[in-house]
Design an enzyme around this catalytic site. Structure first.
Site, PDB file in Angstrom:
ATOM      1  N   THR A   1      -6.595   7.171   7.431  1.00  0.00           N
ATOM      2  CA  THR A   1      -6.445   5.944   8.216  1.00  0.00           C
ATOM      3  C   THR A   1      -7.857   5.519   8.597  1.00  0.00           C
ATOM      4  OG1 THR A   1      -4.358   6.780   9.122  1.00  0.00           O
ATOM      5  CG2 THR A   1      -5.410   4.953  10.307  1.00  0.00           C
TER       6      THR A   1
ATOM      7  N   GLU B   1      -2.521  -1.210   4.540  1.00  0.00           N
ATOM      8  CA  GLU B   1      -1.729  -1.976   5.498  1.00  0.00           C
ATOM      9  C   GLU B   1      -2.714  -2.576   6.501  1.00  0.00           C
ATOM     10  OE1 GLU B   1       1.583   0.275   7.124  1.00  0.00           O
ATOM     11  OE2 GLU B   1       2.769  -0.123   5.317  1.00  0.00           O
TER      12      GLU B   1
END
Lengths: 428, 428
Positions: A266, A208
């Site tokens: 992440t 993302e």
């Protein structure tokens, strides 16, 4: 307000290529390890890393109020906690030290030897010790695309979306800097048409495209940060890849939200670009209709014109630019996100990280995830080597870049780039 | 395996009432500040707090491998990171030092003066610096009650619930110890029958009766902790009140889960009771049907028989016991929660906190929240002073207690007790 470090006419005696993300007008902050295994806080000009603790010890910051060891740290947290006035003073001073017109350090080879490093000779670390990581969901185009695919195409946006900068808590322990590779996660998924889940490697690993902002101590528990003061508590921004396992997500996320689909990794870019450096690129955010509740009503321009790109590169093969988006597309601004996050009295600390949510634009080439780019895997992307991609394959590298550009200067983030490694199992 | 500190026949030369949660068989760990403003790690016997750093400095731990400053800390994190062998050795030694048969410290008044404090003279702190806080949703009865009220009474459990120990990330920055009061949160809610949200103080502030467990470093990022090794990475347990604003939650939680409805405050009891101390109360958890996937299949008894109580006490009025539940009711065990949390490679650190989720039993008197006890506010609770409660009123104190009891000993947690203060607004 004019910030002296932003002077577009300033040049540095350090060589900076025109295409560099790091001219003397940027002066981002980060943490690095030198060849001699010393960890320190630094900044970057062109392809040179600059040791701020060495600058301080050699007296270059002597009239700025700083604690003795503020740069001899393995995170920016203490420096960030010192507040905006301090960040600005240090950034302005660094600009003066490296200005073409100033030859004090330039002519002191002994000092240069311990202050300036080739970027190839240092290793970037995570810039902050992240207390809490929050991820928002602030792109209207992304939320609409997801709603179309998974819910009702005619009612894609949920009823709360235009009123709330929707967000949720993420996992701090697996936020890693660019270059740390990510392992494909194992997990439960529900095969199509089945009623019982199966266990195995995720088959739908996605990226993302996001940015993140890093905060300073903003409030006591029980107090809120007003929307028009929020920027005083934002230290700077990074690029952020919110790795996502779509098949795990689909099965687990109702009713409490994504969990294992997200917390395996992440990735963030290691240089934190200050809001001050982004100031010349301030623009308006999209008009909000309906008007948000008063506590979310902001005055002035609160968005920034930041070009964003995503590349996918197979192992030993040519890469491809697969997404071009822009931070300014986001419906909800960082100021609104922070005001909302604290309106209930939630405490914000120095070093907290807040993700923007996937940043998609209106054009299909601007969608910020493979889920959207391949429309749920139905429209494969052709790669230069003839292979196709619906989701990320093992040994693919995902690279995100971000930069601001006007007629005078370019301020960039560098990149966040990490490879997806195959799944392994240690289940006993 | 027999742990010597658990010997039920052991007594202490420190006075301990029969009803105490803290006999010499407990020896929990916590952090406190003395009258002289010294912060230290300690334990508790009866109504005495014991300074472990003083014990160490005076040589009482000399043959246990410990770093010099492991107890001179403001959190248990370093001690927890030292691992289970160390926790067990220290706990066993403390039991020997305070055993009736051992008069070394008993007869040394100078040492006693710097080691032993009346519990009234110290102030308990948060026991750990929490890196990440995760909250699970592991009570079948609670998930069923919520499903009946908010979704489909005939299909109350969601399809994933019997396969996944559902969990989500919470906010570390607002986890506070017992005694720190909590402010009623402001926020957005959607009035019944309306289509536009309004802003104001939450009208449905609730508690959730939970326990929490605290972990040690368990894995590298990308590795998992197998279910049958999970207990080696659990330091101990606390009581946990997951304060919840039901009206904010209803409006915000789709699709990414609860956020502002939860992150205004989470209260925990300050003494961490080790799994070793709970060993005599180990029992089986509920039979699981369908059988979970292999990575969640545990061997042996993984639950503990811990009685739980909730009291609500208005300001200057008599309180009332409103809930009696038990930790053993939980469908998913701590071992399963930890195995699930890490199956995708999510990294667990020393000091991480994992909440159980609301612990409800089958009887209406065992429901672990006001939402369930008053069935969404439709069945008010009568208080001794004649007032009624559907949700928590300003200045009500919520007190949770927990204890294990058999014919020989009682091992307790003390309490987590905090008052709800009125909302205030600093919106500008």
């Amino acid at each position: 307000m004019f910030i002296t470090a932003n002077d577009p006419n300033r040049t540095s005696w350090l060589e900076v290529e025109n295409s560099s993300d790091f001219p003397i007008q940027n002066i981002p902050f980060g943490v690095f390890i030198t060849k001699d295994d010393v960890i320190t806080i630094g900044t970057r000009i062109g392809n040179f890393a600059i040791d701020l603790s060495a600058l301080q010890m050699l007296g270059y910051f002597k009239d700025i109020e700083l604690t003795d060891d503020v740069f001899l740290q393995d995170s920016l947290n203490d420096f960030i906690a010192a507040g905006k006035k301090t960040w600005r003073a240090v950034r302005n001073r660094v600009a003066e030290i490296f200005d073409t017109k100033n030859d004090t350090l330039k002519n002191n080879q002994k000092h240069r030897d311990v202050i300036i490093f080739d970027i190839k000779d240092i290793e970037m670390q995570l810039p902050v010790l992240i207390g809490d990581y929050t991820d928002f969901y602030s792109s209207r185009e992304h939320a609409t695309n997801v709603g179309k695919m998974f819910r009702d195409p005619n009612n894609a946006l949920l009823p709360n979306w235009l009123h709330i900068p929707v967000g949720y808590h993420g996992r701090s322990s697996t936020v890693v800097p660019s270059g740390v590779n990510i392992k494909r996660p194992m997990g439960q998924t529900l095969p199509k048409g089945e009623s019982l889940p199966v266990f195995g490697p995720s088959k739908r690993v996605d990226f993302e495209l996001e940015t993140g902002f890093i905060t300073t101590d903003g409030n006591l528990m029980g107090e809120n940060i007003p929307v028009n003061q929020a920027e005083d508590y934002i230290f700077g921004m990074v690029l952020l890849n919110d790795w996502s396992a779509r098949d795990i997500q689909t099965w687990e996320y109702v009713p409490l939200g994504p969990f294992l689909a997200k917390n395996f990794g992440t990735s963030i870019s290691p240089w934190v670009v200050t809001l001050d450096a982004l100031e010349p690129f301030r623009v308006a955010s999209p008009t909000q209709n309906p008007a948000p509740l008063p506590y979310l009503q902001q005055k002035g321009d609160k968005a920034f014109d930041i070009n964003l790109e995503v590349y996918i590169t197979p192992k030993n093969a040519e890469g491809k630019l697969i997404c071009q988006s822009n931070f300014k597309y986001l419906y909800w601004t960082m100021s609104q996100q922070l005001a909302h996050h604290t309106i209930n009295g939630c405490k914000i600390n120095s070093g907290d990280l807040m993700g923007s949510g996937t940043i998609s634009g209106t054009e299909p080439t601007s969608f910020g995830s493979l889920l959207e780019l391949t429309w749920g895997g139905t429209k494969p992307i052709e790669m230069p080597d003839g292979s196709t991609r619906t989701f990320i394959e093992d040994y693919d590298t995902i690279t995100m870049k971000g930069y601001c550009q006007n007629n005078e200067i370019r301020i960039g983030f560098g990149e966040v780039s990490s490879m997806l490694l195959p799944a392994t199992v240690t289940v006993k």
